[in-house]
Scaffold this motif. Structure first.
Motif, PDB file in Angstrom:
ATOM      1  N   LEU A   6       0.859  -1.185   0.000  1.00  0.00           N
ATOM      2  CA  LEU A   6       0.000   0.000   0.000  1.00  0.00           C
ATOM      3  C   LEU A   6       0.894   1.232   0.000  1.00  0.00           C
ATOM      4  N   ALA A   9      -2.227   5.010   0.870  1.00  0.00           N
ATOM      5  CA  ALA A   9      -3.623   4.682   0.579  1.00  0.00           C
ATOM      6  C   ALA A   9      -4.575   5.540   1.403  1.00  0.00           C
ATOM      7  N   LYS A  11      -8.829   6.593   2.027  1.00  0.00           N
ATOM      8  CA  LYS A  11     -10.247   6.296   1.823  1.00  0.00           C
ATOM      9  C   LYS A  11     -11.094   7.395   2.432  1.00  0.00           C
ATOM     10  N   LEU A  45      -9.613  -1.042   5.361  1.00  0.00           N
ATOM     11  CA  LEU A  45      -8.329  -1.220   4.687  1.00  0.00           C
ATOM     12  C   LEU A  45      -8.279  -2.577   3.977  1.00  0.00           C
ATOM     13  N   MET A  48     -10.325  -2.389   0.873  1.00  0.00           N
ATOM     14  CA  MET A  48      -9.622  -1.641  -0.169  1.00  0.00           C
ATOM     15  C   MET A  48      -8.654  -2.552  -0.923  1.00  0.00           C
ATOM     16  N   GLU A  53     -13.894  -1.782  -1.702  1.00  0.00           N
ATOM     17  CA  GLU A  53     -14.009  -0.361  -1.391  1.00  0.00           C
ATOM     18  C   GLU A  53     -13.094   0.411  -2.335  1.00  0.00           C
ATOM     19  N   GLU A  54     -13.589   1.513  -2.859  1.00  0.00           N
ATOM     20  CA  GLU A  54     -12.780   2.333  -3.749  1.00  0.00           C
ATOM     21  C   GLU A  54     -11.647   2.992  -2.963  1.00  0.00           C
ATOM     22  N   THR A  55     -10.455   3.001  -3.555  1.00  0.00           N
ATOM     23  CA  THR A  55      -9.313   3.711  -2.980  1.00  0.00           C
ATOM     24  C   THR A  55      -9.281   5.113  -3.570  1.00  0.00           C
ATOM     25  N   ASN A  56      -9.439   6.130  -2.713  1.00  0.00           N
ATOM     26  CA  ASN A  56      -9.554   7.515  -3.191  1.00  0.00           C
ATOM     27  C   ASN A  56      -8.221   8.204  -3.407  1.00  0.00           C
ATOM     28  N   VAL A  60      -2.720   0.493  -4.517  1.00  0.00           N
ATOM     29  CA  VAL A  60      -2.763  -0.862  -3.992  1.00  0.00           C
ATOM     30  C   VAL A  60      -2.042  -1.742  -5.007  1.00  0.00           C
ATOM     31  N   THR A  68      -5.097  -0.797  -8.136  1.00  0.00           N
ATOM     32  CA  THR A  68      -5.892   0.219  -7.449  1.00  0.00           C
ATOM     33  C   THR A  68      -7.276   0.369  -8.059  1.00  0.00           C
TER      34      THR A  68
END
Length: 353
Positions: A6, A9, A11, A45, A48, A53-56, A60, A68
Motif C-alpha cells: 500500500l 492509501a 479512503k 483497509l 480496499m 471499497e474504492e481507494t480515493n 494498492v 488500485t
C-alpha cells in the motif's frame, strides 16, 4: 505467492477521511494481522485491498501489479467473511466448488481441487452434508475451503472467528495457523482480538482512527511498543499505567509506594510521566501498604489480582502462587526498574533512556 503493498492509501466517505495515507508492505507468504479497536479502519483497509471499497488516493499493489482501479474479481484474491455465507441448499462439496463451476472449470478439475482442499481441512467426512448439519467450526472450514480451491495469490480474512464460541475460536485459530504453515500463502487477517493477532501473525499492523500506529512482529510490539496506545492494546491483561511525578531527577508514583526511579535523561524537563508495567512483571508484597485488594480472579493455573490506590489508580498483578490475598487486604508491590516503560503524559509517545 504474491506480496501486497500500500502506497499512501486513502479512503474517504464524502468529506470524511477514514484511512489516512497508509504505507505498508506485506511480503510474499507472510501472515499479516490488522488489529485495533472497533472503528479504527482495519476492515475498510482490507476491503480496499480486496477491491470492495474504492481507494480515493494512493496505490494498492498485489504481486507487483497496480490493482488500485482493478475489479475485485481480477485481483487474484480470495476473501473469507465474518459470516459463512454458505448456500443452504448445497452440500459441502457443491459449496466449495461453486465458484469454480461459475468460472467454467471442468468437472474433473473441480473434483480434484475440492478433494485436495477437503483433505487439508479435514472435511472428507462431511462432503455430502448441507450447512445446517454442520457445527459452526465446520461451516467456517467450508468457507475457508471455498477460498482455497480458487488458489488465489492472497487470502483475506475479515474477523472470521467472531461468530464462534470461545472453545471453537481456539480450535479454528489453530486450524488457520496450521493451514498457513502447510500452504505458505500470503494471508491478511483482520481482528479486534489481540490474542488472535499475537498467536497467528508474522507481522502485526496496529491501527487507530485510520492511522498505522506501529508495525512489527508480535514480540516486537509486546516488548518494544512505540507509544502508550500500542503498549496498552497488545497484551492480555493489558499493561498497567500509573501517574508518575518527576522531582530532582527522580520518579515517584502513588501506585508504587516506597519506590523511586531515576528519570530518563530525555524526561528530566517534564513534571509528569506515565509509567507502564506488565502484570507478569509485578510481585505482591504481602507486608507492604498503599494498595487495597478489590478483585481476585482465579483462573486455575493463573490468578489476576486487582488492587487500587486511595486515589483510584489500579494495578493488576499476575500471580501463580496459591497463597493469595483476599478482598480488602493491604499490599505493596515489588518490581524491577528494568521492567518499567515510560510514556510522555501529554503526547503518549514512548520515552526511552
Amino acid at each position: 505467492m504474491s506480496g501486497v503493498k500500500l502506497e499512501k492509501a486513502i479512503k474517504r466517505y464524502g468529506a470524511m477521511q477514514v484511512i489516512h495515507g497508509v504505507d505498508l508492505e506485506i511480503e510474499p507468504g507472510e501472515f499479516c494481522v490488522f488489529v485495533g479497536p472497533s472503528g479504527c479502519g482495519k476492515s475498510t483497509l482490507l476491503r480496499m485491498i480486496a477491491g470492495l471499497e474504492e481507494t480515493n488516493g494512493g496505490n494498492v499493489i498485489i504481486g507487483g501489479r497496480n490493482v488500485t482501479h482493478v475489479d475485485a474479481a481480477d485481483r487474484g484474491i480470495a476473501m473469507v467473511f465474518q459470516t459463512y455465507a454458505l448456500y443452504p441448499h448445497m452440500t459441502v462439496r457443491e459449496n466449495m466448488g461453486f465458484g469454480l463451476r461459475m468460472n467454467g472449470i471442468d468437472k474433473a478439475t473441480i473434483k480434484s481441487k475440492v478433494d485436495g482442499v477437503a483433505d487439508i481441512l479435514k472435511l472428507e467426512d462431511y462432503m455430502d452434508r448441507k450447512p445446517a448439519a454442520l457445527s459452526g467450526g465446520q461451516r467456517q472450514r467450508v468457507a475457508i475451503g471455498r477460498a482455497l480451491v480458487r488458489d488465489p495469490d492472497v487470502f483475506l480474512f475479515d474477523e472470521p472467528l467472531s461468530n464462534l464460541d470461545a472453545e471453537l475460536r481456539v480450535d479454528m485459530r489453530v486450524e488457520i495457523a496450521r493451514l498457513h504453515q502447510e500452504i505458505g500463502a500470503t494471508m491478511i487477517y483482520v481482528t479486534h482480538d489481540q490474542v488472535e493477532a499475537m498467536t497467528l501473525a508474522d507481522k502485526i499492523v496496529v491501527l487507530r482512527a485510520g492511522h498505522v500506529e506501529q508495525v512489527g512482529s508480535p514480540m516486537e510490539l509486546y516488548t518494544n511498543p512505540s507509544n502508550k496506545f500500542v503498549a496498552g492494546f497488545i497484551g492480555s491483561p493489558s499493561m498497567n499505567f500509573v501517574k508518575g511525578v518527576i522531582k530532582d531527577g527522580q520518579i515517584t508514583a502513588d501506585a508504587l509506594p516506597g519506590l523511586s526511579f531515576a528519570a530518563p535523561r530525555s524526561a528530566v524537563t517534564l513534571d509528569e510521566i506515565t509509567i507502564g508495567l506488565r502484570p507478569e512483571n509485578l510481585t505482591l508484597d504481602r507486608n507492604g501498604t498503599g494498595l487495597r485488594v478489590e478483585v481476585v480472579e482465579m483462573l486455575g493455573g493463573i490468578t489476576y489480582v486487582h488492587a487500587f490506590t486511595a486515589g483510584g489508580e489500579r494495578l493488576v498483578f499476575e500471580e501463580r502462587s496459591l497463597d493469595l490475598p483476599k478482598f480488602g487486604d493491604q499490599i505493596g508491590v515489588i518490581l524491577s526498574e528494568a521492567d518499567l516503560y515510560y510514556f510522555d503524559a501529554q503526547t503518549e509517545h514512548r520515552i526511552r533512556s
